[in-house]
Scaffold this motif. Structure first.
Motif, PDB file in Angstrom:
ATOM      1  N   LYS A 133       0.842  -1.198   0.000  1.00  0.00           N
ATOM      2  CA  LYS A 133       0.000   0.000   0.000  1.00  0.00           C
ATOM      3  C   LYS A 133       0.877   1.248   0.000  1.00  0.00           C
ATOM      4  CE  LYS A 133      -3.785  -2.361   2.243  1.00  0.00           C
ATOM      5  NZ  LYS A 133      -4.662  -2.415   3.384  1.00  0.00           N
TER       6      LYS A 133
ATOM      7  N   ALA B  85      -5.476   8.174  -0.773  1.00  0.00           N
ATOM      8  CA  ALA B  85      -5.766   6.836  -0.245  1.00  0.00           C
ATOM      9  C   ALA B  85      -6.557   6.910   1.047  1.00  0.00           C
ATOM     10  CB  ALA B  85      -4.465   6.062  -0.036  1.00  0.00           C
TER      11      ALA B  85
ATOM     12  N   ALA C  77     -10.329   5.466   1.324  1.00  0.00           N
ATOM     13  CA  ALA C  77     -10.671   4.441   2.314  1.00  0.00           C
ATOM     14  C   ALA C  77     -12.030   4.738   2.946  1.00  0.00           C
ATOM     15  CB  ALA C  77      -9.580   4.354   3.381  1.00  0.00           C
TER      16      ALA C  77
ATOM     17  N   GLU D 107      -9.373   0.689  -1.407  1.00  0.00           N
ATOM     18  CA  GLU D 107      -7.971   0.579  -1.000  1.00  0.00           C
ATOM     19  C   GLU D 107      -7.060   0.795  -2.196  1.00  0.00           C
ATOM     20  OE1 GLU D 107      -6.860  -2.307   2.446  1.00  0.00           O
ATOM     21  OE2 GLU D 107      -8.160  -3.400   1.059  1.00  0.00           O
TER      22      GLU D 107
ATOM     23  N   ALA E 261      -9.708   1.233  -7.245  1.00  0.00           N
ATOM     24  CA  ALA E 261      -8.806   2.350  -6.944  1.00  0.00           C
ATOM     25  C   ALA E 261      -8.591   3.228  -8.170  1.00  0.00           C
ATOM     26  CB  ALA E 261      -7.474   1.834  -6.414  1.00  0.00           C
TER      27      ALA E 261
END
Length: 171
Positions: A33, A57, A61, A66, A121
């Motif tokens: 990540k 990010a 979330a 993610e 994402a």
């Protein structure tokens, strides 16, 4: 010998000496990540790009999305290896150039690009990325993002069809 020839020769010698390239050169294990500072592909990104990614990010979330890093910073040696594989896969330098830059022109080598994994994402970034200055650069690479701070106020610039249309690749 020019500087780029010297860099290329040094890179080839290191590849021959070390064999396979790994995490230290920018290879990314599964599940990384944007907050994983122990991974060189993340830690070596431009600090402004990394900050924008982390803010995006965090906000994503909250929407249940993610961000995974499939690729970030890469050593010149690793970029060269990826390019060689692309030439083999696509059959020519010209076709490989649509997908993989040389070590001398790659934004990844400079730490100025990140490839984000998961379609959720990339869809989220496509919709919200300009708010953070994060822009998709190439139409054929929905995962590839670079920082364009001016996008925060003006939106992302038009995308290039693929890297062969990007003047930065013409060096």
């Amino acid at each position: 010998m020019t500087r780029s020839e010297s860099v290329r020769t040094t890179a080839l010698n290191r590849i021959r000496q070390r064999g396979a390239l790994g995490e230290a050169d920018g290879a990314v294990p599964a599940g990384v990540k944007v907050f994983d500072d122990g991974i060189p592909a993340v830690a070596n990104l431009d600090p402004a790009l990394l900050g924008a990614l982390r803010q995006a990010a965090t906000d994503a979330a909250a929407d249940g999305v993610e961000f995974f890093v499939n690729s970030g910073w890469r050593s010149p040696e690793y970029q060269h290896q990826i390019r060689r594989k692309a030439v083999s896969k696509y059959g020519s330098e010209e076709e490989a150039a649509r997908w993989v830059a040389t070590a001398e022109t790659s934004a990844h080598v400079l730490g100025d690009a990140v490839d984000i994994g998961s379609s959720d994402a990339t869809a989220w970034l496509s919709e919200h990325g300009a708010r953070y200055g994060l822009c998709q650069i190439y139409r054929n690479e929905p995962w590839h993002y670079e920082l364009r701070p001016e996008a925060i106020e003006h939106g992302c610039p038009p995308m290039y069809p693929d890297p062969t249309h990007d003047p930065r690749m013409w060096r």
